[in-house]
Write a protein that holds these residues in place. Structure first.
Motif, PDB file in Angstrom:
ATOM      1  N   GLN A 255       4.327 -12.739  -2.575  1.00 47.99           N
ATOM      2  CA  GLN A 255       4.318 -11.317  -1.995  1.00 47.99           C
ATOM      3  C   GLN A 255       5.808 -10.717  -2.111  1.00 47.99           C
ATOM      4  N   VAL A 256       6.755 -11.550  -1.714  1.00 53.49           N
ATOM      5  CA  VAL A 256       8.074 -10.895  -1.280  1.00 53.49           C
ATOM      6  C   VAL A 256       8.789 -10.661  -2.802  1.00 53.49           C
ATOM      7  N   GLU A 257       8.491 -11.533  -3.802  1.00 60.17           N
ATOM      8  CA  GLU A 257       8.868 -11.461  -5.266  1.00 60.17           C
ATOM      9  C   GLU A 257       8.194 -10.191  -5.771  1.00 60.17           C
ATOM     10  N   THR A 258       6.885  -9.904  -5.532  1.00 60.94           N
ATOM     11  CA  THR A 258       6.076  -8.897  -6.246  1.00 60.94           C
ATOM     12  C   THR A 258       6.615  -7.599  -5.580  1.00 60.94           C
ATOM     13  N   LEU A 259       6.982  -7.554  -4.175  1.00 57.39           N
ATOM     14  CA  LEU A 259       7.212  -6.303  -3.662  1.00 57.39           C
ATOM     15  C   LEU A 259       8.963  -6.073  -4.235  1.00 57.39           C
TER      16      LEU A 259
ATOM     17  N   LEU B 241       0.874  -1.200  -0.067  1.00 51.54           N
ATOM     18  CA  LEU B 241      -0.052  -0.013   0.035  1.00 51.54           C
ATOM     19  C   LEU B 241       0.867   1.079  -0.158  1.00 51.54           C
ATOM     20  N   PHE B 242       1.862   1.259   0.861  1.00 54.50           N
ATOM     21  CA  PHE B 242       2.893   2.142   0.664  1.00 54.50           C
ATOM     22  C   PHE B 242       3.543   2.810  -0.538  1.00 54.50           C
ATOM     23  N   LEU B 243       3.777   1.604  -1.303  1.00 47.01           N
ATOM     24  CA  LEU B 243       4.452   1.753  -2.524  1.00 47.01           C
ATOM     25  C   LEU B 243       3.671   2.070  -3.658  1.00 47.01           C
ATOM     26  N   THR B 244       2.335   1.672  -3.430  1.00 49.87           N
ATOM     27  CA  THR B 244       1.377   2.060  -4.681  1.00 49.87           C
ATOM     28  C   THR B 244       0.950   3.399  -4.518  1.00 49.87           C
ATOM     29  N   ASN B 245       0.827   3.845  -3.124  1.00 51.38           N
ATOM     30  CA  ASN B 245       0.592   5.156  -2.920  1.00 51.38           C
ATOM     31  C   ASN B 245       1.762   6.051  -3.121  1.00 51.38           C
ATOM     32  N   LYS B 246       2.818   5.722  -3.072  1.00 52.25           N
ATOM     33  CA  LYS B 246       4.069   6.548  -3.660  1.00 52.25           C
ATOM     34  C   LYS B 246       4.109   6.787  -5.237  1.00 52.25           C
ATOM     35  N   VAL B 247       3.285   5.665  -5.748  1.00 50.61           N
ATOM     36  CA  VAL B 247       3.613   5.839  -7.413  1.00 50.61           C
ATOM     37  C   VAL B 247       2.616   7.017  -7.733  1.00 50.61           C
ATOM     38  N   GLU B 248       1.788   7.365  -6.836  1.00 45.10           N
ATOM     39  CA  GLU B 248       0.664   8.314  -7.133  1.00 45.10           C
ATOM     40  C   GLU B 248       1.313   9.804  -7.242  1.00 45.10           C
ATOM     41  N   GLU B 249       2.695   9.727  -6.565  1.00 44.30           N
ATOM     42  CA  GLU B 249       3.184  11.279  -6.301  1.00 44.30           C
ATOM     43  C   GLU B 249       3.793  11.484  -7.454  1.00 44.30           C
ATOM     44  N   GLU B 250       4.374  12.803  -7.785  1.00 43.74           N
ATOM     45  CA  GLU B 250       5.462  12.982  -8.553  1.00 43.74           C
ATOM     46  C   GLU B 250       6.913  12.675  -8.205  1.00 43.74           C
ATOM     47  N   PRO B 251       7.690  12.410  -9.104  1.00 41.64           N
ATOM     48  CA  PRO B 251       7.474  12.130 -10.445  1.00 41.64           C
ATOM     49  C   PRO B 251       6.908  11.004 -11.059  1.00 41.64           C
ATOM     50  N   TYR B 252       6.634   9.850 -10.112  1.00 46.18           N
ATOM     51  CA  TYR B 252       6.270   8.460 -10.570  1.00 46.18           C
ATOM     52  C   TYR B 252       4.868   8.521 -11.303  1.00 46.18           C
ATOM     53  N   CYS B 253       3.970   9.681 -10.902  1.00 47.91           N
ATOM     54  CA  CYS B 253       2.589   9.650 -11.374  1.00 47.91           C
ATOM     55  C   CYS B 253       2.693  10.015 -12.890  1.00 47.91           C
TER      56      CYS B 253
ATOM     57  N   PHE C  21       4.103   6.621 -14.667  1.00 50.02           N
ATOM     58  CA  PHE C  21       3.228   5.330 -14.540  1.00 50.02           C
ATOM     59  C   PHE C  21       1.567   5.435 -15.093  1.00 50.02           C
ATOM     60  N   GLY C  22       1.264   6.664 -15.026  1.00 51.43           N
ATOM     61  CA  GLY C  22       0.022   7.101 -15.662  1.00 51.43           C
ATOM     62  C   GLY C  22      -1.066   5.968 -15.371  1.00 51.43           C
ATOM     63  N   SER C  23      -1.406   5.492 -16.362  1.00 51.27           N
ATOM     64  CA  SER C  23      -2.781   4.544 -16.701  1.00 51.27           C
ATOM     65  C   SER C  23      -2.272   3.273 -15.739  1.00 51.27           C
ATOM     66  N   GLN C  24      -1.111   2.884 -15.384  1.00 52.06           N
ATOM     67  CA  GLN C  24      -0.722   1.943 -14.800  1.00 52.06           C
ATOM     68  C   GLN C  24      -1.099   1.899 -13.301  1.00 52.06           C
ATOM     69  N   LEU C  25      -1.478   3.087 -12.750  1.00 58.23           N
ATOM     70  CA  LEU C  25      -1.643   3.408 -11.295  1.00 58.23           C
ATOM     71  C   LEU C  25      -2.919   2.580 -10.894  1.00 58.23           C
ATOM     72  N   GLN C  26      -4.079   2.541 -11.703  1.00 59.34           N
ATOM     73  CA  GLN C  26      -5.359   1.835 -11.553  1.00 59.34           C
ATOM     74  C   GLN C  26      -5.095   0.361 -11.449  1.00 59.34           C
ATOM     75  N   VAL C  27      -4.199   0.024 -12.177  1.00 58.32           N
ATOM     76  CA  VAL C  27      -3.814  -1.597 -12.541  1.00 58.32           C
ATOM     77  C   VAL C  27      -3.229  -1.988 -11.157  1.00 58.32           C
ATOM     78  N   LEU C  28      -2.205  -1.036 -10.381  1.00 56.70           N
ATOM     79  CA  LEU C  28      -1.836  -1.632  -9.125  1.00 56.70           C
ATOM     80  C   LEU C  28      -2.787  -1.536  -8.049  1.00 56.70           C
ATOM     81  N   HIS C  29      -3.632  -0.625  -8.034  1.00 60.73           N
ATOM     82  CA  HIS C  29      -4.689  -0.661  -6.859  1.00 60.73           C
ATOM     83  C   HIS C  29      -5.925  -1.674  -7.106  1.00 60.73           C
ATOM     84  N   ASP C  30      -5.892  -2.138  -8.450  1.00 57.21           N
ATOM     85  CA  ASP C  30      -6.861  -3.302  -8.751  1.00 57.21           C
ATOM     86  C   ASP C  30      -6.276  -4.492  -8.310  1.00 57.21           C
ATOM     87  N   LYS C  31      -5.139  -4.592  -8.283  1.00 62.00           N
ATOM     88  CA  LYS C  31      -4.201  -5.934  -7.866  1.00 62.00           C
ATOM     89  C   LYS C  31      -4.189  -6.148  -6.546  1.00 62.00           C
ATOM     90  N   GLU C  32      -4.510  -5.165  -5.473  1.00 60.41           N
ATOM     91  CA  GLU C  32      -4.341  -5.255  -4.042  1.00 60.41           C
ATOM     92  C   GLU C  32      -5.134  -6.679  -3.520  1.00 60.41           C
TER      93      GLU C  32
END
Length: 76
Positions: A57-61, A20-32, A35-46
């Motif tokens: 889980q460890v491999e994904t992280l 959750l921390f990393l997916t929220n971090k992706v929403e901040e600049e410069p990452y947003c 990643f643009g459209s991939q943001l929703q994909v990350l949230h959908d995969k929670e």
């Protein structure tokens, strides 16, 4: 990869918090901007992430963390 929850002190709950921390971090600049459209994909995969076993889980992280490293190395 073998992860021992007791020996390695890695838990699914802490993995979820990190995910959750990393997916929220992706929403901040410069990452947003990157990643643009991939943001929703990350949230959908929670939910899928929560259902993975500990090793998956460890491999994904680790894969998610590598994205931040690659972008840092390229000097955003």
């Amino acid at each position: 990869m073998f992860v021992d929850e007791v020996y390695d002190k890695i838990t699914k709950e802490e993995n979820r918090e990190l995910f959750l921390f990393l997916t929220n971090k992706v929403e901040e600049e410069p990452y947003c901007l990157i990643f643009g459209s991939q943001l929703q994909v990350l949230h959908d995969k929670e939910n899928e992430f929560e259902n993975l076993n500990l090793e998956q889980q460890v491999e994904t992280l680790l894969n998610l963390l590598s994205i931040f490293k690659i972008r840092t190395d390229n000097r955003l």
